[in-house]
Design a protein around this motif. Sequence first.
Motif, PDB file in Angstrom:
ATOM      1  N   ILE B 196      -2.665   9.312  -4.329  1.00 23.60           N
ATOM      2  CA  ILE B 196      -2.577   8.817  -5.583  1.00 23.60           C
ATOM      3  C   ILE B 196      -2.652   7.008  -5.745  1.00 23.60           C
ATOM      4  O   ILE B 196      -3.592   6.803  -6.272  1.00 23.60           O
ATOM      5  N   LEU B 197      -2.569   6.706  -4.409  1.00 23.09           N
ATOM      6  CA  LEU B 197      -2.171   5.149  -4.636  1.00 23.09           C
ATOM      7  C   LEU B 197      -4.358   4.344  -4.932  1.00 23.09           C
ATOM      8  O   LEU B 197      -3.886   3.876  -5.378  1.00 23.09           O
ATOM      9  N   GLN B 198      -4.791   5.749  -3.789  1.00 24.55           N
ATOM     10  CA  GLN B 198      -6.347   5.494  -3.439  1.00 24.55           C
ATOM     11  C   GLN B 198      -7.034   5.607  -4.930  1.00 24.55           C
ATOM     12  O   GLN B 198      -7.656   4.678  -5.643  1.00 24.55           O
ATOM     13  N   GLN B 199      -6.932   6.305  -5.608  1.00 25.14           N
ATOM     14  CA  GLN B 199      -7.262   7.211  -6.556  1.00 25.14           C
ATOM     15  C   GLN B 199      -7.280   6.487  -7.558  1.00 25.14           C
ATOM     16  O   GLN B 199      -7.826   5.739  -8.225  1.00 25.14           O
ATOM     17  N   THR B 200      -5.759   5.879  -7.893  1.00 29.89           N
ATOM     18  CA  THR B 200      -5.731   5.198  -9.155  1.00 29.89           C
ATOM     19  C   THR B 200      -6.028   3.653  -9.190  1.00 29.89           C
ATOM     20  O   THR B 200      -6.638   3.264  -9.722  1.00 29.89           O
ATOM     21  N   LEU B 201      -6.261   3.402  -7.940  1.00 24.70           N
ATOM     22  CA  LEU B 201      -6.697   2.159  -7.385  1.00 24.70           C
ATOM     23  C   LEU B 201      -8.154   1.687  -7.549  1.00 24.70           C
ATOM     24  O   LEU B 201      -8.833   0.773  -8.129  1.00 24.70           O
ATOM     25  N   LEU B 202      -8.703   3.259  -7.516  1.00 26.57           N
ATOM     26  CA  LEU B 202     -10.677   3.133  -6.901  1.00 26.57           C
ATOM     27  C   LEU B 202     -10.564   3.127  -8.627  1.00 26.57           C
ATOM     28  O   LEU B 202     -11.358   1.946  -9.423  1.00 26.57           O
ATOM     29  N   TYR B 240      -0.308  -3.417  -5.851  1.00 28.74           N
ATOM     30  CA  TYR B 240      -0.091  -1.985  -5.298  1.00 28.74           C
ATOM     31  C   TYR B 240       0.722  -2.156  -4.041  1.00 28.74           C
ATOM     32  O   TYR B 240       2.154  -0.601  -3.547  1.00 28.74           O
ATOM     33  N   THR B 241       1.395  -2.728  -3.278  1.00 30.16           N
ATOM     34  CA  THR B 241       2.622  -2.410  -2.388  1.00 30.16           C
ATOM     35  C   THR B 241       3.926  -3.372  -2.810  1.00 30.16           C
ATOM     36  O   THR B 241       4.162  -2.030  -2.595  1.00 30.16           O
ATOM     37  N   LEU B 270       0.495   0.151   5.488  1.00 33.79           N
ATOM     38  CA  LEU B 270       0.358   0.798   4.020  1.00 33.79           C
ATOM     39  C   LEU B 270      -0.251  -0.914   3.876  1.00 33.79           C
ATOM     40  O   LEU B 270      -1.320  -0.835   2.933  1.00 33.79           O
ATOM     41  N   GLY B 271      -0.022  -1.384   4.093  1.00 36.15           N
ATOM     42  CA  GLY B 271      -0.475  -2.689   3.304  1.00 36.15           C
ATOM     43  C   GLY B 271      -2.177  -3.031   3.961  1.00 36.15           C
ATOM     44  O   GLY B 271      -3.238  -3.303   3.509  1.00 36.15           O
ATOM     45  N   LEU B 272      -2.345  -2.507   5.135  1.00 32.23           N
ATOM     46  CA  LEU B 272      -3.943  -2.679   5.975  1.00 32.23           C
ATOM     47  C   LEU B 272      -4.109  -1.425   4.854  1.00 32.23           C
ATOM     48  O   LEU B 272      -5.385  -1.395   4.545  1.00 32.23           O
ATOM     49  N   TYR B 273      -4.072   0.272   4.525  1.00 31.62           N
ATOM     50  CA  TYR B 273      -4.486   0.684   4.043  1.00 31.62           C
ATOM     51  C   TYR B 273      -4.767   0.106   2.524  1.00 31.62           C
ATOM     52  O   TYR B 273      -6.344   0.821   2.393  1.00 31.62           O
ATOM     53  N   LEU B 327     -14.359  11.133   7.138  1.00 30.13           N
ATOM     54  CA  LEU B 327     -13.501   9.641   7.604  1.00 30.13           C
ATOM     55  C   LEU B 327     -14.330   8.659   7.322  1.00 30.13           C
ATOM     56  O   LEU B 327     -14.059   7.740   7.919  1.00 30.13           O
ATOM     57  N   CYS B 328     -15.437   8.585   5.930  1.00 28.29           N
ATOM     58  CA  CYS B 328     -15.794   7.678   4.735  1.00 28.29           C
ATOM     59  C   CYS B 328     -14.753   7.409   4.580  1.00 28.29           C
ATOM     60  O   CYS B 328     -14.890   6.033   3.182  1.00 28.29           O
ATOM     61  N   PHE B 329     -13.627   8.276   4.071  1.00 27.15           N
ATOM     62  CA  PHE B 329     -12.602   7.844   3.123  1.00 27.15           C
ATOM     63  C   PHE B 329     -11.567   7.212   3.817  1.00 27.15           C
ATOM     64  O   PHE B 329     -10.701   7.656   4.645  1.00 27.15           O
ATOM     65  N   PRO B 330     -10.658   6.054   2.851  1.00 30.87           N
ATOM     66  CA  PRO B 330      -9.659   5.483   3.560  1.00 30.87           C
ATOM     67  C   PRO B 330      -8.764   6.110   3.621  1.00 30.87           C
ATOM     68  O   PRO B 330      -7.836   6.312   4.745  1.00 30.87           O
ATOM     69  N   SER B 331      -8.079   7.489   2.047  1.00 30.71           N
ATOM     70  CA  SER B 331      -7.574   8.342   1.889  1.00 30.71           C
ATOM     71  C   SER B 331      -7.090   8.799   3.499  1.00 30.71           C
ATOM     72  O   SER B 331      -5.891   9.389   3.812  1.00 30.71           O
ATOM     73  N   THR B 332      -7.684   9.658   3.959  1.00 26.51           N
ATOM     74  CA  THR B 332      -7.930  10.656   4.997  1.00 26.51           C
ATOM     75  C   THR B 332      -7.049   9.728   6.439  1.00 26.51           C
ATOM     76  O   THR B 332      -6.107  10.068   6.888  1.00 26.51           O
TER      77      THR B 332
END
Lengths: 391, 391
Positions: B196-202, B240-241, B270-273, B327-332
């Motif tokens: 959810i964090l990735q999707q809402t951010l994008l 997001y942090t 999480l900061g990196l992600y 592998l191309c998606f941060p979420s994985t």
Amino acid sequence: MTLRSTIYSLLRRECNRIKRFTPYGLLLTVLPAISILFFATIFLNGIPNSLPIALLDQDNSTLSRTLQQMIDATPEVQILGSVSDLTTAQQLLRQGSVDAIVLIPPSFEHDIYTLSPTSVETYISGANILKNGLISKGLLTTATTFNAAISLQTLQGMGLSPQQAMAQVVPITIDKHTLFNPFTNYDYYLSPLFMPMMIIIFAMLATIFAIGSELRYATAKQWLSTARGSLPVALIGKLAPICIAMCVWGWVAFFTLFYIMDIPLRGSAWMLIVGGGVVVMAYMCLAICIISTTANMRLALSLGGGYTVMSFSLCGLTYPTMAMHSSIQILSKFFPFTYFAELVVEQAVRGTPTAYSLHLLGSMTLFVLPALCLLPRLRQVTTNRTFFGRE
Amino acid sequence: MHKEFFRTILNQWRTIFHDEGVILIMIAAPIIYATIYSLTYGTQVLRDIPIGVIDNSHTHLSRSLIEKMDAGANIYVAYEPCDMEEAKRLFHNRQIYGIVYIPSNFANQLLNNEQATLSLYLDASYMLMYRQTFQELAALISTQNATIEYSNLLSAGINPPQAQAITTPVRYNSHTLFNPYLGYGTFIMPPIIILILQQTLLIGAGMIAATRHKHEATPLQPLATALLILGKATAYTLIYTIIALYLINIHFKLFHYPCNGTALDLTIFLGLYLFVCSLLAVAISALFKRREASLMTLLWSSIPLLMLSGASYPHQSIPKVWQLISLCFPSTHGINGFSKIQTAGASISEAWREVNSLVVLGVVFFVIASLQSIYSNKKASSSQSNNKLSI
């Protein structure tokens, strides 16, 4: 102008809009195609097997190696080299290199031959309950077989015939019939609902955009005038392309599932086709409700999208509705997809007699009604300039 | 130059907090979603599945077996249909999810020391129901078997410890780690929250970019471009942090999800992600020309991305092509790394594979964002000169 030519000009207008707004066009064409392809291929390898485990053999005897071989021959798991101490094994588990640790204690063989109590310890990660279930099942079966073999030997050593010994060790046998999905295959179970799930997301967003963009870009008056002032005619001309596209994708999905992927279709194909059409229309009608009440395309897309995406979790296919909190059970009734999921389970998977599933079609049809009640509101927002151009 | 960087951050924040559409997606949505999904899976474990037992034996033995089934945590005997036809009717009505058939010669065979058979008909159209029901019944019957064997051995004159050792030569002790009750929420919620964090951010960043498209004076110098990209990414990451801190420190405790990672490891990871997700957001945001475009084209990907991450269906079991794409998606990497640290209690060095992959993705996204920015600058300046000519 006849009604037919009015609808024809509305359709032409809508097709031009589909071409002009890229995301709108994507929702009706490319994205459903990718989704169907994705869910047709993702579970291609069937039931997960050979999940990596670590084995720590502190006995190193003939019997412990026999057990080790039996475990390695268990289809669900695969021993990823043996480890020499528990610390290493734990580290492998934390790193995610293995999903379980099996520990055979010292003097394992000696204890068995001297009829002293001994044990095998397994530590299985519960982080992924699907993997846990497979590994637990595999290891338990192997341990049971190993035990039974030793028990049988001991009893035969005491002078029992093989049959007598067998009846002694396993007095009650299980004659198991796994109904409807004998291979407990993921394809059979998830794919028939993932594909329709994606289609209703597209139906919802496309419908909200189709109507909402007329408000956002202040073209609603032109839209209504093309329909010669009739809102129902305007809606038919606008929504027909979406409805047709979604139904066609639905048929492509069903064809892929039941012909190309060879998932058994045990019930009525007609029930599925009708149900698919009804669930698409139900979500399109809900989209009309959301855009009419908010009169703001961006907000409507967020709400409608959020609502639709939740449908899958609430439908009860993965986590059954009966296990959910009672308030969530009630909430799940407000999602047409919940009924559609039951319909697919009954008509595709179980082969339930049609009569048992008819009420599900009825329930889904009810979601059309609120949209009809909100038509006056939609007329208001499409004719009043204050609702135009909202971001 | 530093000034430029901080001004970008402040500008982004100003945009976000003045835009209710973006606030809804970037701040409200992660919290609302996390809460509703957590409530859905809050009960964690499926219990009390109704089953039907057809008892043709009508003996003391079969009665006691039925009582034991009824007492199990996962199942209860809801009906005792008199024949298979009635059982089928109950099943199609969704009143029972499994059928146990006790044959008429059941008790006789047991008393004559012959093997008796129990037939189980289990519904595999809902995986979780199937698993819970089968586990309960299999465990019950295996205990029953051990009890019968044990008492038979005792009556044959063997002493209790020896009888115990013959019945169960090796005790099988299975321990479930990280998720002791195999809770569904504990299993699926951490991956969902990370996704959810990735999707809402994008989606949110795409919305902002489309709003600012026209009136953003973009710098031409390479360093300024780099600072602009990093500034934007930092602005999103910081917001997001805070959301992630809330989710992990309050939400996770509230819903009893595993909290095995140390604060430092979690913050770094999480900061990196989030930073890598933000860079991806900046890299793709130029694709969105209209505010609604990001939601319409990205929302659908949530379910496929969850499946690609290997959070439910094991990553090793998905086809190779999809493994590479995943592998191309941060979420994985975010989901897998987070699950190692927070669920399995790994240190950040034990999740090095995910950290590495995220760093590589971050560099790639940064390069894409830079190239894109340079390209659009060129386009903008050339169209500006064109405009001048035309004026």
